[in-house]
Design a protein around this motif. Structure first.
Motif, PDB file in Angstrom:
ATOM      1  N   LEU A  95       0.820  -1.207   0.000  1.00 15.05           N
ATOM      2  CA  LEU A  95       0.000   0.000   0.000  1.00 15.05           C
ATOM      3  C   LEU A  95       0.860   1.266   0.000  1.00 15.05           C
ATOM      4  N   ARG A  96       1.931   1.250   0.770  1.00 14.57           N
ATOM      5  CA  ARG A  96       2.808   2.419   0.812  1.00 14.57           C
ATOM      6  C   ARG A  96       3.434   2.682  -0.555  1.00 14.57           C
ATOM      7  N   LYS A  97       3.820   1.605  -1.237  1.00 10.75           N
ATOM      8  CA  LYS A  97       4.404   1.768  -2.563  1.00 10.75           C
ATOM      9  C   LYS A  97       3.383   2.349  -3.531  1.00 10.75           C
ATOM     10  N   ALA A  98       2.156   1.837  -3.456  1.00 14.53           N
ATOM     11  CA  ALA A  98       1.105   2.336  -4.339  1.00 14.53           C
ATOM     12  C   ALA A  98       0.713   3.772  -4.017  1.00 14.53           C
ATOM     13  N   TYR A  99       0.903   4.180  -2.771  1.00 21.38           N
ATOM     14  CA  TYR A  99       0.498   5.512  -2.323  1.00 21.38           C
ATOM     15  C   TYR A  99       1.510   6.586  -2.718  1.00 21.38           C
ATOM     16  N   GLU A 100       2.730   6.198  -2.993  1.00 20.56           N
ATOM     17  CA  GLU A 100       3.794   7.167  -3.241  1.00 20.56           C
ATOM     18  C   GLU A 100       3.445   8.236  -4.289  1.00 20.56           C
ATOM     19  N   PRO A 101       2.831   7.876  -5.412  1.00 27.06           N
ATOM     20  CA  PRO A 101       2.500   8.925  -6.402  1.00 27.06           C
ATOM     21  C   PRO A 101       1.486   9.950  -5.892  1.00 27.06           C
ATOM     22  N   TYR A 102       0.764   9.600  -4.850  1.00 24.33           N
ATOM     23  CA  TYR A 102      -0.282  10.491  -4.317  1.00 24.33           C
ATOM     24  C   TYR A 102       0.168  11.218  -3.046  1.00 24.33           C
ATOM     25  N   ASP A 103       1.411  11.031  -2.676  1.00 28.23           N
ATOM     26  CA  ASP A 103       1.911  11.613  -1.429  1.00 28.23           C
ATOM     27  C   ASP A 103       2.319  13.065  -1.657  1.00 28.23           C
ATOM     28  N   GLY A 104       1.350  13.895  -1.955  1.00 32.45           N
ATOM     29  CA  GLY A 104       1.597  15.304  -2.210  1.00 32.45           C
ATOM     30  C   GLY A 104       0.298  16.080  -2.100  1.00 32.45           C
ATOM     31  N   PHE A 105       0.340  17.362  -2.396  1.00 29.60           N
ATOM     32  CA  PHE A 105      -0.839  18.210  -2.187  1.00 29.60           C
ATOM     33  C   PHE A 105      -1.237  19.003  -3.432  1.00 29.60           C
ATOM     34  N   THR A 106      -0.592  18.781  -4.555  1.00 28.65           N
ATOM     35  CA  THR A 106      -0.885  19.569  -5.748  1.00 28.65           C
ATOM     36  C   THR A 106      -1.544  18.696  -6.809  1.00 28.65           C
ATOM     37  N   PHE A 107      -2.841  18.427  -6.622  1.00 25.95           N
ATOM     38  CA  PHE A 107      -3.594  17.643  -7.589  1.00 25.95           C
ATOM     39  C   PHE A 107      -4.693  18.509  -8.206  1.00 25.95           C
ATOM     40  N   LYS A 108      -4.746  18.545  -9.516  1.00 25.55           N
ATOM     41  CA  LYS A 108      -5.812  19.278 -10.202  1.00 25.55           C
ATOM     42  C   LYS A 108      -7.005  18.368 -10.475  1.00 25.55           C
ATOM     43  N   ASP A 109      -6.755  17.088 -10.569  1.00 27.49           N
ATOM     44  CA  ASP A 109      -7.811  16.128 -10.859  1.00 27.49           C
ATOM     45  C   ASP A 109      -8.516  15.718  -9.561  1.00 27.49           C
ATOM     46  N   PRO A 110      -9.823  15.999  -9.425  1.00 29.82           N
ATOM     47  CA  PRO A 110     -10.553  15.617  -8.211  1.00 29.82           C
ATOM     48  C   PRO A 110     -10.480  14.118  -7.924  1.00 29.82           C
ATOM     49  N   LYS A 111     -10.395  13.315  -8.985  1.00 28.61           N
ATOM     50  CA  LYS A 111     -10.314  11.867  -8.790  1.00 28.61           C
ATOM     51  C   LYS A 111      -9.037  11.478  -8.048  1.00 28.61           C
ATOM     52  N   ALA A 112      -7.951  12.219  -8.322  1.00 24.62           N
ATOM     53  CA  ALA A 112      -6.688  11.934  -7.652  1.00 24.62           C
ATOM     54  C   ALA A 112      -6.808  12.180  -6.148  1.00 24.62           C
ATOM     55  N   TRP A 113      -7.544  13.251  -5.784  1.00 23.77           N
ATOM     56  CA  TRP A 113      -7.747  13.531  -4.361  1.00 23.77           C
ATOM     57  C   TRP A 113      -8.553  12.415  -3.696  1.00 23.77           C
ATOM     58  N   GLU A 114      -9.545  11.915  -4.411  1.00 26.08           N
ATOM     59  CA  GLU A 114     -10.357  10.834  -3.862  1.00 26.08           C
ATOM     60  C   GLU A 114      -9.538   9.568  -3.671  1.00 26.08           C
ATOM     61  N   ILE A 115      -8.683   9.281  -4.630  1.00 25.63           N
ATOM     62  CA  ILE A 115      -7.815   8.104  -4.516  1.00 25.63           C
ATOM     63  C   ILE A 115      -6.854   8.278  -3.348  1.00 25.63           C
ATOM     64  N   LYS A 116      -6.279   9.473  -3.233  1.00 24.65           N
ATOM     65  CA  LYS A 116      -5.354   9.758  -2.130  1.00 24.65           C
ATOM     66  C   LYS A 116      -6.050   9.565  -0.780  1.00 24.65           C
ATOM     67  N   LYS A 117      -7.259  10.098  -0.657  1.00 28.64           N
ATOM     68  CA  LYS A 117      -8.003   9.999   0.600  1.00 28.64           C
ATOM     69  C   LYS A 117      -8.306   8.548   0.947  1.00 28.64           C
ATOM     70  N   ARG A 118      -8.734   7.773  -0.061  1.00 31.24           N
ATOM     71  CA  ARG A 118      -9.066   6.365   0.182  1.00 31.24           C
ATOM     72  C   ARG A 118      -7.827   5.571   0.602  1.00 31.24           C
ATOM     73  N   MET A 119      -6.722   5.771  -0.104  1.00 30.76           N
ATOM     74  CA  MET A 119      -5.506   5.018   0.196  1.00 30.76           C
ATOM     75  C   MET A 119      -4.922   5.428   1.551  1.00 30.76           C
ATOM     76  N   ARG A 120      -5.045   6.738   1.870  1.00 29.58           N
ATOM     77  CA  ARG A 120      -4.550   7.186   3.179  1.00 29.58           C
ATOM     78  C   ARG A 120      -5.339   6.523   4.301  1.00 29.58           C
ATOM     79  N   GLY A 121      -6.644   6.377   4.111  1.00 26.89           N
ATOM     80  CA  GLY A 121      -7.460   5.694   5.099  1.00 26.89           C
ATOM     81  C   GLY A 121      -7.083   4.230   5.249  1.00 26.89           C
ATOM     82  N   GLN A 122      -6.791   3.573   4.139  1.00 26.97           N
ATOM     83  CA  GLN A 122      -6.369   2.174   4.184  1.00 26.97           C
ATOM     84  C   GLN A 122      -5.047   2.025   4.928  1.00 26.97           C
ATOM     85  N   LEU A 123      -4.130   2.943   4.671  1.00 24.64           N
ATOM     86  CA  LEU A 123      -2.837   2.889   5.352  1.00 24.64           C
ATOM     87  C   LEU A 123      -2.980   3.127   6.850  1.00 24.64           C
TER      88      LEU A 123
END
Length: 213
Positions: A95-123
């Motif tokens: 999960l940590r490896k998969a989360y690495e691309p989303y470990d930031g705060f500059t996303f223009k795509d709302p879907k990316a934020w949703e993925i980040k939020k879901r994966m952060r919750g799983q972690l």
């Protein structure tokens, strides 16, 4: 590096609760019926996520029985929990490896934020599961210090050497070597030959904690 969620601080509190639960006077051997009841209780809660106090109490009951049969149940359960903890750690690493691309705060795509939020919750959830299982394994070690039956102690130290995971070996060695009734040099020698550095360190710490004359 990922920060653990604030609620993991509660694991320290649960560790203190378990320490209090497991301070008791060793009791005499009891009947097979109580052992079977204790085995069934531990089987029911052993692999439940969280539930640190309930699992610790189930371990406490086995230590109170103190028989060779109770020792065998304790070793078997430590092995099973150690294997589950190893699986959780492997899952967390993926999960940590998969989360690495989303470990930031500059996303223009709302879907990316949703993925980040879901994966952060799983972690966060799996981090808590890993921490909880680790606390329960400490309870297994504490329980091992309470046994006084010679045959039971033999089962415990052989189980420590033969555990399928470093988690189980570490927990059992930590307890057995702190039991004043065992031969620390003999058991410690085996532990210091373990293939896992963390197990060898645990053995050294346990030997250093003894107060042999």
């Amino acid at each position: 590096m990922l920060a653990l969620p604030p609620r993991l601080v509660t694991v320290r509190i649960l560790s203190a609760v378990l320490a209090a639960i497991l301070v008791f006077a060793p009791s005499t051997a009891r009947g097979d019926e109580e052992l079977e009841q204790s085995r069934a209780t531990l089987d029911k809660v052993l692999l439940q996520r969280g539930q640190v106090v309930d699992r610790g109490k189930a371990v406490h009951r086995l230590a109170g029985i103190g028989t060779p049969g109770a020792a065998r149940v304790l070793v078997d359960a430590a092995v099973r929990l150690g294997e589950r903890l190893e699986e959780l750690e492997e899952e967390r690493d993926r999960l940590r490896k998969a989360y690495e691309p989303y470990d930031g705060f500059t996303f223009k795509d709302p879907k990316a934020w949703e993925i980040k939020k879901r994966m952060r919750g799983q972690l966060d959830a799996i981090d808590l599961d890993v921490q909880s299982d680790g606390v329960v394994l400490i309870a297994f070690g504490t329980a091992a210090t309470k046994f006084s039956d010679a045959a039971a102690l033999t089962i415990l130290h052989k189980g420590a050497a033969a555990g399928s995971t470093a988690h189980a070996r570490r927990a059992l060695y930590a307890g057995v070597l702190r039991n004043a009734l065992v031969s620390a040099p003999t058991i410690g020698k085996k532990g210091l030959a373990d293939k896992s550095p963390i197990v060898r360190l645990t053995v050294l710490e346990a030997l250093a904690a003894r107060k042999d004359p």
